[in-house]
Each structure stands twice: as structure tokens, then as C-alpha cells.
Design an enzyme around this catalytic site. Sequence first.
Site, PDB file in Angstrom:
ATOM      1  N   ASN B 286      68.818  60.027 -52.475  1.00  0.00           N
ATOM      2  CA  ASN B 286      68.251  58.708 -52.182  1.00  0.00           C
ATOM      3  C   ASN B 286      67.525  58.628 -50.835  1.00  0.00           C
ATOM      4  OD1 ASN B 286      68.156  55.614 -52.152  1.00  0.00           O
ATOM      5  ND2 ASN B 286      69.425  56.093 -50.367  1.00  0.00           N
ATOM      6  N   ALA B 287      67.921  59.469 -49.881  1.00  0.00           N
ATOM      7  CA  ALA B 287      67.325  59.373 -48.541  1.00  0.00           C
ATOM      8  C   ALA B 287      65.809  59.504 -48.624  1.00  0.00           C
ATOM      9  CB  ALA B 287      67.896  60.465 -47.629  1.00  0.00           C
ATOM     10  N   TYR B 351      53.542  59.516 -48.886  1.00  0.00           N
ATOM     11  CA  TYR B 351      54.702  59.032 -49.646  1.00  0.00           C
ATOM     12  C   TYR B 351      54.507  59.282 -51.141  1.00  0.00           C
ATOM     13  CZ  TYR B 351      58.371  55.653 -50.995  1.00  0.00           C
ATOM     14  OH  TYR B 351      59.480  55.044 -51.512  1.00  0.00           O
TER      15      TYR B 351
END
Lengths: 445, 445
Positions: B286-287, B351
Site C-alpha cells: 500500500n505504501a 505516478y
Amino acid sequence: MSDTYLELANSALGKKLFSAMGLPEPVVLVREDSQQAHNLSGQVLIGASLGALFADKVGSFLEGTSMQISDPLVKEKRHLIYDASGIATAEQSAELYNFFQQQVKSLPACGRVIVIGLKPSAAAKPEQGAVQRGLHGFIKSLAKEIGRNGSTANLLLVDKGGDAAIEAPIRFLLSAGSAFMNAQILTASTPVAPMAGDWQHPLQGKTLVVTGAARGIGLAIAEVLARDGATVIGVDVPQAEEELKAAMTRLGGLPLPLDITSAGAATILRDFCSAQTSSLHGIIHNAGVTRDKMLSRMTDHQWNMLMQVNLGSVQRINAALLETELLDNGGKIVGVASISGIAGNAGQTNYAFSKSAVIGMVETSAESCAARGITINAVAPGFIETQMTAAIPFFTRQMGRRLSSLGQGGLPIDVAEVIGFFVSPQAAGINGNVVRVCGQSILGA
Amino acid sequence: MSDTYLELANSALGKKLFSAMGLPEPVVLVREDSQQAHNLSGQVLIGASLGALFADKVGSFLEGTSMQISDPLVKEKRHLIYDASGIATAEQSAELYNFFQQQVKSLPACGRVIVIGLKPSAAAKPEQGAVQRGLHGFIKSLAKEIGRNGSTANLLLVDKGGDAAIEAPIRFLLSAGSAFMNAQILTASTPVAPMAGDWQHPLQGKTLVVTGAARGIGLAIAEVLARDGATVIGVDVPQAEEELKAAMTRLGGLPLPLDITSAGAATILRDFCSAQTSSLHGIIHNAGVTRDKMLSRMTDHQWNMLMQVNLGSVQRINAALLETELLDNGGKIVGVASISGIAGNAGQTNYAFSKSAVIGMVETSAESCAARGITINAVAPGFIETQMTAAIPFFTRQMGRRLSSLGQGGLPIDVAEVIGFFVSPQAAGINGNVVRVCGQSILGA
């Protein structure tokens, strides 16, 4: 093909009005000149990651065109091609970043970014495949950053054996024909048939069927195929016979008035083709209808009639053609899907089902078609300026246009050009592709 | 977990304000009660096409729950399940239309539509595979029609061997846990490991790692896993050590303060797990960080640091775990991607690359994981109400919320519940899936 929205947007009054309303002032996209179609021009800079596989080849075939290969150290406006196929790790992605961070500002208006990567299944290791998959997100983000200038970014993935097939997609992406194709992923795989052909008139001496050819997008497809040298067999409903005949006379094609949903229509169409040629080059399944209604109020007829036009008849015609060898060794099947078939749309459960199934047709038939030397691909148009979309209320129509990175709707010719690329003999390595022609509409799912 | 937007929207003043502003008045979605998680309740109507393969099985396992199987002739509010697996032709799609045209109005608020179909590759013939693919477009359109009521529509595709694995996904889709999962396609395939487990506490006695567990979505994941019986090893950066320890103390978990990008971090994490258990049940990657900037103004650091947190460390940790047998025979790997990784986003080339690569990781590793009894899946969150999104300017934030069929943002728990489903032992047939948790955001590509 006039575009009233663009004309208004680019007039002095229009610019003031649009600016006051907060509407975009879209760039007028450069499209193919019908006299000089497929001409490549301008500067192009080619970059490559360490271990890149395709950049040298790209350089050598572009040297044979009228494009100028640009020097990285020279400051000039230029299109950008980057071969990212060597990137295998998260660290190495910095090479991709470095190239575009430095070069993206040098794009001209209506510039082109083409990134070349590996289909994950063609990567040496799964870890490289994963990293290569990152190119999707990169290209889609970059396309959103450069769209205001009319520039596009697309990704060409090379599958095993696809290195032989990269010239046609790269030429197409550099050409004016791809003006409204944006943020898309093309896959090049082993060519299924010989790729020989004239780049200016790739369809010389070839015969193709276009359904729904009397007007709109279908007519634009017929025009592009005829421009590229083809004899078009134009099919449309008997009610449109006059328009169809006029169009086919103008294009040197053959009209075939036929309701494709009628009994025996597939056989009639097949036999008509057989009578004309022993080797049909392709069929474009463009005929389609909408019958919008919220599902709870949709009638049986609205579902069933649409399903027959958009899906049932397409499947029957393919089956009839594939019973023969008409398309074998170089033939092309092209479906026309829709963004609705990808993202869904309220009031279009019927239409979206049918168009999603057209995508399914491409996915499920690509392998068996390849074995016979046939490619099958589809376009999925977004907001295209046609008589149909002109009937959409003003505000909704504006939204359809504005909600794309290029800030405008496309023209029928934009869809037609992508189809022209699919059916060119040189695109024999393009199979099983579904390409949106939407200017990177934000609609998806 | 409070949601100020929903509270305001549903207050008397808020309703007037929102209505005047033309903003949606979103339904308050029913979510899991932490005391009675995974409880199924209400009426459900099960329909099936001719030749449907799974409806009987669905009926029999739902009879063992507290749901009531509804009679088609009775008029009552009910969830709708339709087994469309028998549909093989365009004509037969009329059966799907008939069922939903008649029944869609009987959905309650926050109702559920589940359509079951065949993965095209599992269909008897390519023509059936194409038609089954139509279900994508159908479900996505229907979800847009019913979303205002808080209702969702999802599609479960059954691949070869997947019939053994349909109970867990259908229970999850009927549960409150799937409240914000909308217009998604799940695929059930041959279970890779035994599926035994307690439906109320599927993770009893199991240990899972959650990275980025100190707050936000990571904390919500840890909470859901702990609720379901798991011991959570919570990882977060040393700067968040206090928060992490407090959370783990509360949840009976184990804190591991660790910068996952530091040298040797993957080994440290792996060895920490080995010291706790000989059989790690799963890891949730999740990080993640964002470092938004238009590409031409992005720094090396913004690209490289992000790539290490979101992608490089994830690959290294998986490699370290898979060098051992810690995850074999029942283990679960879950990636956290993003809608940005699917659709791209201006200012997020870095991202989007990293999150698209996370999707690539799932796609390229599913087969090799399956061979070891491990599943690998990912969630792709849309607009989720977190501290991060609270920092987004008001108008943009409203757009993020409004541009989904449910007319609102999701909560961290919505993402966590989908992950809880992925890691439940009963979901051993769910492998290689990427599921958006976005309420059917219109953003896509």
C-alpha cells in the site's frame, strides 16, 4: 468536411466568446491533404534507452522519407520518438524521464510523441514486463499535458516477431492521418501476410467492402479507401440507394443497396463480392444504429433491431466470407466499436452491449484470422462531428468536445484514416488491436 | 470514519444548498458494520439465460445465508443476480434484456446487480466469446443508470475451472463491503489453493504485512484485516513510528518502522516475517507517494524517489519473499494501483508510470504465482476521501466526487474491503484481477 465549432472557435469573435465562457480554444489539427496523403514532413528526434531494440531500424526507414532526423543538441521544433524497449527496472525508467523532461518543450503544434516499448509477454523477465507496462500510464499522462497544443502521444508495443512490422504504425503515427488518435496503444506482432505495398497508394488494385457507406463516417471511410487506390463496394440500406449510388459513382466504387439484417443478406453480400473479385482485400463493418433509452423503458424492438444491425449481421457476414477463401492471405476485417462499448453510457445498454461485443469479436478471432493471413482490428470512435452528434443538445455536445485532451471533437475522416491504416498491406503485423479515435476523451472505465 | 461532504449533503441546509448549486445529493452508502461484517441480508432474485451454467449453484449457496431468495412474480425490493453464461448469439441477448428491463425498477437503495458471464476464452465458440464480451458494455451502462440510488452493477466472468471459485466473489459483491466497487469485472479461475475458511473471520490465525499502515488507506486496510481475524505486521517510515505503534497496539498487530526504499529493506522485512511465522498469509503493497509536476518541470528526484517507493521497493520485496516459501500454498500479494495508472493524469507522468507498472506486475506474475498456490491482484482506487485528497482545491475535489455514478468519493474502508476480499482464503480463484474502487468514476482511457 467543415467543422462549425472550430470555425467559430478560431474566429476573432469566437475567441473572445469562448474565452469569456471558459471554453477551450482548440488548435486546428493538421489533417491529410488528399493530394499528398501519407506524406511525412518536419523534424523528428529519435531517442533510445540503453539496450533499446528498435531505434536503429526506425532511424534507417525514416531516412528514406522526407522527414529530417534532428540532432539532440540543436534547438528546433520536432516530433519525438523514444525507444524505451531496453528499460527493465524501476531505476532505468529515469532514462525515459530524462529524454522527455528535456525534449517535451520542443514539440511543434500538432506534434507527435511516439514511445516504443515491449509487449510485456515479449519481455525477457516478468519484472521487465511489469516496468514496460508503466509506459501506458506515462503516455496517457503525457498526452494530457501536451494536448492543448494539438500534440498527441501514442505507444507502440512490439510483441514477439513484431519487429518486422513497426514501419507502418510509426509512419502512420507520424502522419497527419493520426491527428485525432491520442493516448492509444498499438501492438505490432508477427506479420500475418506479405507487407509489400506503395506508401502513397497502398490499396491500388484492391477491393474492399464498407457497410453504411452512403453518408457520415461510412462515406468518409469509402473516400479514404478510394483515395488510397481501392475500389469500394459500398453497402447501405435500400432507402439510401440514391445517396449511395451518387457516392460510389463519384469514388469509382460499386453500390450494393442491401438491408444487412434481412434473410440471406450475408450470402448476397458474399456472392456480390465473389462476382467482382477472387480476392477481397477487406471489409469494414461500419453500419450501425443507436436506439437510446433507459433500460426500464426500452422496448424489445429497440434492443433486438439494434443488436441485429450492430452485431448479428456482422457475425453472419464474417462467417459467410470466412466460409470461402476470399479474404485469405492478406485480407482485413475491421469492426467499428465505440467509446460506449468501452465505458458504457446511460441509455445505451443495447448499443454498449453490441459495441463491446464487436471488441470481443476482435479479441476472440485474432488468432484464427492470423492463421489464414487475415487481420482483424477495430476502431472505437469518441465524439465525432456528424449529423448524428449535431442533434445532441448544445451543452452536452460541448462537453463531448471539451472532455478530450485535444479540446475538440473529431471528424469522420479521423476514424477513416485509422481504418485506412489497418487495411494497408504494410500493416500486416497489426492484428487484434482496438484503437480509440477520441482525441483522448476522458471517458473510460 | 466521518465524511464531511456526505454529512453536509444530507443535512437539511446542505440539501437546499447542493440542490441550488446543481450538485448531486448522493445516497449514503451502506457499509459493513464492524460487529457484523460479511453479513448478507435482504431479498435477491436470481435469473438465468437458457443453458446457464452457474445459477443453480448460486441459489444453493445463497440458501445457506440469511438472504431470502425472491420469487420473480412477487413485487418486492431485491438485489438482482443474472447468469448470462448461456447466451451464445446476438439473438439470445434478448434474454438478458428481458430480465433487467422487467426487474431493474425493483432494486432497493444501495441495491446490487451481479451479472455472471463466461470469460471469452472459456466460451465454446469464438462467436459466443464475442457475444459474452458484450456484457462489459451492458454492465457499465446499467451501472450508470442505477448509480443515483446508490446501486451498483458488476460482472463476474468465469474462466475454465473457475466454477469452483464463484461463491466468494458473489458473497462479496452482495455484501456491504463492495459498496464503492462499481462497474467492475472480476474473473474467477481455477482456485490456486484450498478455499476453506470461516466467512465471518476469514483471516483468523493468519499474518499479513501492510506497508504504509500508519494512516489513511493503509490504516483502514490494517483495520479490516484485523477485524477479519488477522495479525497485521504494519510497516511505515521511521518518521511515523509513533502513529504506527499506536495503531498496531490497538489492532493487536506488530509495528515494523522501516524505510522500504533503504538498502536491504526487502531482506529486513522478509526476515522480520520469517521470525514471526513460517507461513505468511499475504502482503499488501500500500505504501505510495505522489510528487506531481508537469514533466518539463519535474526534477530527477521527483521521478526517481517516487519510482523507488511505488515500484522499485515493491518489486524487491516480492522478489525477497518469493525466494523463500513463506507465501507458497495460499499466500496473497496485493498491489495498490490507481485510476491514474489506468487513465493517466496531467502532472503525474511519474505516478501513473509507477501505478501502471503495478498493474503490469499483476498481469505478468499471475501465472507463476498460481503455480505456487499464490494469488496476485491489485486495487485501483479512484477518488477516496483522505487527508491527501482533502488538500485538493474545493472545485477539483467536487469534480472528483461528482464524476462518478455514485456521485461521491469513496472512503478508505472501501478500498480496504476489496483487499480483504482478495486475501480471504475463499478467494483462491481470484488471481490476476485489477479492480477499480471508484464508484464508477467516468475517468478512463
